[in-house]
Design a protein around this motif. Structure first.
Motif, PDB file in Angstrom:
ATOM      1  N   LEU A  32       7.589 -10.092  10.663  1.00  0.00           N
ATOM      2  CA  LEU A  32       7.300 -10.178   9.232  1.00  0.00           C
ATOM      3  C   LEU A  32       5.904  -9.645   8.937  1.00  0.00           C
ATOM      4  O   LEU A  32       5.704  -8.880   7.988  1.00  0.00           O
ATOM      5  CB  LEU A  32       7.432 -11.620   8.744  1.00  0.00           C
ATOM      6  CG  LEU A  32       7.167 -11.808   7.243  1.00  0.00           C
ATOM      7  CD1 LEU A  32       8.264 -11.120   6.422  1.00  0.00           C
ATOM      8  CD2 LEU A  32       7.090 -13.275   6.893  1.00  0.00           C
ATOM      9  N   LEU A  33       4.966 -10.034   9.760  1.00  0.00           N
ATOM     10  CA  LEU A  33       3.596  -9.563   9.561  1.00  0.00           C
ATOM     11  C   LEU A  33       3.550  -8.034   9.643  1.00  0.00           C
ATOM     12  O   LEU A  33       2.950  -7.370   8.800  1.00  0.00           O
ATOM     13  CB  LEU A  33       2.672 -10.186  10.601  1.00  0.00           C
ATOM     14  CG  LEU A  33       1.190  -9.917  10.388  1.00  0.00           C
ATOM     15  CD1 LEU A  33       0.389 -11.162  10.698  1.00  0.00           C
ATOM     16  CD2 LEU A  33       0.743  -8.787  11.269  1.00  0.00           C
ATOM     17  N   ARG A  46       2.251 -10.750   1.201  1.00  0.00           N
ATOM     18  CA  ARG A  46       1.207  -9.860   1.704  1.00  0.00           C
ATOM     19  C   ARG A  46      -0.163 -10.517   1.525  1.00  0.00           C
ATOM     20  O   ARG A  46      -0.993 -10.504   2.426  1.00  0.00           O
ATOM     21  CB  ARG A  46       1.276  -8.517   0.968  1.00  0.00           C
ATOM     22  CG  ARG A  46       0.344  -7.457   1.527  1.00  0.00           C
ATOM     23  CD  ARG A  46       0.530  -6.132   0.768  1.00  0.00           C
ATOM     24  NE  ARG A  46      -0.032  -5.020   1.484  1.00  0.00           N
ATOM     25  CZ  ARG A  46      -1.312  -4.707   1.529  1.00  0.00           C
ATOM     26  NH1 ARG A  46      -2.189  -5.470   0.897  1.00  0.00           N
ATOM     27  NH2 ARG A  46      -1.735  -3.670   2.206  1.00  0.00           N
ATOM     28  N   GLN A  47      -0.382 -11.094   0.346  1.00  0.00           N
ATOM     29  CA  GLN A  47      -1.667 -11.738   0.087  1.00  0.00           C
ATOM     30  C   GLN A  47      -1.851 -12.973   0.962  1.00  0.00           C
ATOM     31  O   GLN A  47      -2.957 -13.256   1.412  1.00  0.00           O
ATOM     32  CB  GLN A  47      -1.813 -12.090  -1.392  1.00  0.00           C
ATOM     33  CG  GLN A  47      -3.195 -12.561  -1.766  1.00  0.00           C
ATOM     34  CD  GLN A  47      -4.294 -11.601  -1.328  1.00  0.00           C
ATOM     35  OE1 GLN A  47      -4.188 -10.389  -1.472  1.00  0.00           O
ATOM     36  NE2 GLN A  47      -5.358 -12.138  -0.752  1.00  0.00           N
ATOM     37  N   GLU A  96      -7.994  -4.513   5.747  1.00  0.00           N
ATOM     38  CA  GLU A  96      -7.722  -5.098   4.434  1.00  0.00           C
ATOM     39  C   GLU A  96      -8.380  -6.473   4.299  1.00  0.00           C
ATOM     40  O   GLU A  96      -8.912  -6.822   3.235  1.00  0.00           O
ATOM     41  CB  GLU A  96      -6.218  -5.196   4.184  1.00  0.00           C
ATOM     42  CG  GLU A  96      -5.846  -5.794   2.844  1.00  0.00           C
ATOM     43  CD  GLU A  96      -6.356  -5.011   1.638  1.00  0.00           C
ATOM     44  OE1 GLU A  96      -6.384  -5.601   0.543  1.00  0.00           O
ATOM     45  OE2 GLU A  96      -6.741  -3.818   1.773  1.00  0.00           O
ATOM     46  N   ALA A  97      -8.370  -7.254   5.361  1.00  0.00           N
ATOM     47  CA  ALA A  97      -9.022  -8.568   5.324  1.00  0.00           C
ATOM     48  C   ALA A  97     -10.530  -8.416   5.102  1.00  0.00           C
ATOM     49  O   ALA A  97     -11.119  -9.134   4.289  1.00  0.00           O
ATOM     50  CB  ALA A  97      -8.734  -9.333   6.615  1.00  0.00           C
ATOM     51  N   VAL A  98     -11.147  -7.496   5.803  1.00  0.00           N
ATOM     52  CA  VAL A  98     -12.590  -7.270   5.636  1.00  0.00           C
ATOM     53  C   VAL A  98     -12.874  -6.759   4.229  1.00  0.00           C
ATOM     54  O   VAL A  98     -13.830  -7.185   3.576  1.00  0.00           O
ATOM     55  CB  VAL A  98     -13.132  -6.313   6.718  1.00  0.00           C
ATOM     56  CG1 VAL A  98     -14.565  -5.894   6.412  1.00  0.00           C
ATOM     57  CG2 VAL A  98     -13.039  -6.961   8.097  1.00  0.00           C
ATOM     58  N   ARG A  99     -12.030  -5.856   3.732  1.00  0.00           N
ATOM     59  CA  ARG A  99     -12.227  -5.328   2.380  1.00  0.00           C
ATOM     60  C   ARG A  99     -12.180  -6.453   1.349  1.00  0.00           C
ATOM     61  O   ARG A  99     -13.072  -6.594   0.517  1.00  0.00           O
ATOM     62  CB  ARG A  99     -11.158  -4.277   2.045  1.00  0.00           C
ATOM     63  CG  ARG A  99     -11.402  -3.575   0.690  1.00  0.00           C
ATOM     64  CD  ARG A  99     -10.233  -2.706   0.279  1.00  0.00           C
ATOM     65  NE  ARG A  99      -9.068  -3.502  -0.078  1.00  0.00           N
ATOM     66  CZ  ARG A  99      -8.955  -4.188  -1.226  1.00  0.00           C
ATOM     67  NH1 ARG A  99      -9.944  -4.195  -2.102  1.00  0.00           N
ATOM     68  NH2 ARG A  99      -7.871  -4.879  -1.486  1.00  0.00           N
TER      69      ARG A  99
END
Length: 195
Positions: A44-45, A10-11, A58-61
């Protein structure tokens, strides 16, 4: 080769999304760019992030909090006025402006995207809180400072956002040095004001 844990995978996806967004821009980045970057299929993504909106938020956070943590580390232990100037310098020293582009684009997209709105509201409050705390500390050090550090922090944050937006204009007359000088002047006004 050991299989990657779910948390690590996930990361990995989020880290790739951050880099893709920084390179391509928030509006141009897409799921396929992230899957290509890490060599996985879209299935998968989507197992970890059912929608692009969730991954993007989540990327922006994470990108915003990485920057906040980097600033906190850069100013730790400094006198408040020095820390304020270091904060201003750090915000201007975005050589290719990709972090500012991300921040300003996320603010723009947040009026259409409720997930981004939640992220950006929290990030704006965190930045404003950091600036307000530095203003309070500067006031304690000098016996002055703004009467309302929270309002002064919003003014400084808005000035920084506006100057960054001006610097992003192609062939802009707003240079990093002019922006740095203007922020420094506003910092002095805010720190020396009791109104």
């Amino acid at each position: 080769m050991a299989r990657m844990s779910g948390a690590d995978r996930r990361q990995q996806i989020v880290a790739a999304a951050i880099e893709v967004i920084l390179q391509r821009g928030l509006a141009q980045a897409a799921t396929r760019d992230v899957t290509r970057a890490i060599g996985v299929g879209s299935g998968l993504l989507h197992h970890y992030f059912p929608s692009w909106a969730e991954l993007r938020a989540e990327a922006v956070r994470q990108a915003a909090w990485q920057e906040i943590d980097a600033v906190k580390a850069a100013i730790a232990g400094l006198p408040a006025r020095t820390a304020m100037q270091r904060l201003a310098d750090w915000m201007i020293d975005d050589e290719d402006m990709r972090h500012w582009r991300l921040w300003l684009n996320a603010q723009d997209e947040a009026h259409r995207d409720p997930l981004l709105a939640e992220v950006m509201n929290a990030a704006m409050l965190a930045w404003r809180g950091l600036i307000a705390q530095l203003l309070r500390e500067a006031g304690e050090e000098t016996g002055g400072g703004p009467a309302d550090a929270d309002a002064a922090a919003w003014r400084l944050a808005a000035l920084m956002d506006g100057l960054a937006g001006a610097m992003l204009v192609r062939d802009s007359v707003m240079t990093p040095q002019i922006a740095r000088n203007l922020i420094g002047m506003q910092l002095r006004l805010e720190c020396d004001s009791s109104a």
